[in-house]
Design an enzyme around this catalytic site. Sequence first.
Site, PDB file in Angstrom:
ATOM      1  N   ASN A 186     120.038  16.982  81.271  1.00  0.00           N
ATOM      2  CA  ASN A 186     121.493  17.107  81.155  1.00  0.00           C
ATOM      3  C   ASN A 186     122.051  17.572  82.508  1.00  0.00           C
ATOM      4  O   ASN A 186     121.289  17.912  83.415  1.00  0.00           O
ATOM      5  CB  ASN A 186     121.854  18.076  80.028  1.00  0.00           C
ATOM      6  CG  ASN A 186     121.448  19.495  80.344  1.00  0.00           C
ATOM      7  OD1 ASN A 186     120.419  19.728  80.960  1.00  0.00           O
ATOM      8  ND2 ASN A 186     122.255  20.452  79.930  1.00  0.00           N
ATOM      9  N   CYS A 234     123.284  20.239  83.817  1.00  0.00           N
ATOM     10  CA  CYS A 234     122.898  21.539  84.372  1.00  0.00           C
ATOM     11  C   CYS A 234     121.393  21.648  84.591  1.00  0.00           C
ATOM     12  O   CYS A 234     120.926  22.630  85.166  1.00  0.00           O
ATOM     13  CB  CYS A 234     123.367  22.668  83.462  1.00  0.00           C
ATOM     14  SG  CYS A 234     125.152  22.899  83.476  1.00  0.00           S
ATOM     15  N   GLU A 273     118.762  22.107  82.574  1.00  0.00           N
ATOM     16  CA  GLU A 273     117.861  22.948  81.793  1.00  0.00           C
ATOM     17  C   GLU A 273     117.200  22.208  80.632  1.00  0.00           C
ATOM     18  O   GLU A 273     116.221  22.703  80.067  1.00  0.00           O
ATOM     19  CB  GLU A 273     118.612  24.176  81.243  1.00  0.00           C
ATOM     20  CG  GLU A 273     119.570  23.887  80.105  1.00  0.00           C
ATOM     21  CD  GLU A 273     120.955  23.489  80.576  1.00  0.00           C
ATOM     22  OE1 GLU A 273     121.830  23.249  79.726  1.00  0.00           O
ATOM     23  OE2 GLU A 273     121.158  23.426  81.797  1.00  0.00           O
TER      24      GLU A 273
END
Length: 332
Positions: free
Chosen positions: A50, A52, A54
Amino acid sequence: MTLPARFVWTLFVDGAWRNGEPGLFMLDTTNRDHSFDVTVHPDHSIDATNPCGEQGLEPFEACTLGHVNLSLMARDDTTPWFDFQTDGNDDLEILVTEFLDQAIEWNHLTTVVRDGTRFLDNVISASAFPIPEIESKVAALRKIGLGIMGFAELLVQLGVRYGTPASYEIARQLMAHITQESKQMSHELAAERGTFPQWANSKYATPTAYPEWFSRHTGRKATNWANGFPLRNHSTATIAPTETTSMIANTSGGCEPLFNVVYFKNVGRDVQGREMLVEFDDYFLRTLQANGIDPKTIGEEARTLLRALPFQSFLESHPESRMMSQWLIVRQ
């Protein structure tokens, strides 16, 4: 073109420090730790994350994330780590276990993790997706990611310096509890609502083939689940940065340290207007107040100065703020 690895690594680190980009994601490690054996089921290989970074994702997969605020899990009457009596025991794991038993509201944490897991599973069922491929993939795997925020502020409450061996062991024990309790809740949801459709192809269907992996993710022995460990969600835990979310919750972001006690937040002009937002760490303001300094006065002065001066200049002209920011990291 080829470049020396050390040079490329230096560019990565410098860029990440300056503006947060680029990210570095260990794709092979992620696939080895995946809920599916990608050598047997290559169609389940993770090949992206995704935005970000993570949450590793299969093609067309989406992530549904939530966060436990750890800064709300400390007991009010806890003895801080630097005053904790060790009784001569120098085994760090045992010491931290004994310390957390008196410092953490474990029953409350367990309740929040269980409720959060159920809530995120409900989100998947209630969500609409933009294209059929995403809807199909999410329905087949039902991935959720229950993570944390407020870890750094929890350490402040507990009197533990971030980055010390004690802080690492606290992080390990807390995250193991969250991971295993979320798996237990997903296991109960599977009995109530059914397993995720691709469960039979996952490692959870054959735990004895992956005993170490299974034990780490569930806290159980694989031999006790030779016929499979039913789950509602193929993944249940992840740790996101939570920067904006943690600001709303008035705590520190994700598992990251307190970078500053006063800083700018730059968001859309339609939200903030012409000037960047000035954010204050909540425990910094509490520390000022506890030491007889009016946080409102300091806050207004900081906003005025930060909009006109670099933060370093503000600290140099206000040594009491530098003292407080350093002291805050050590104890409440």
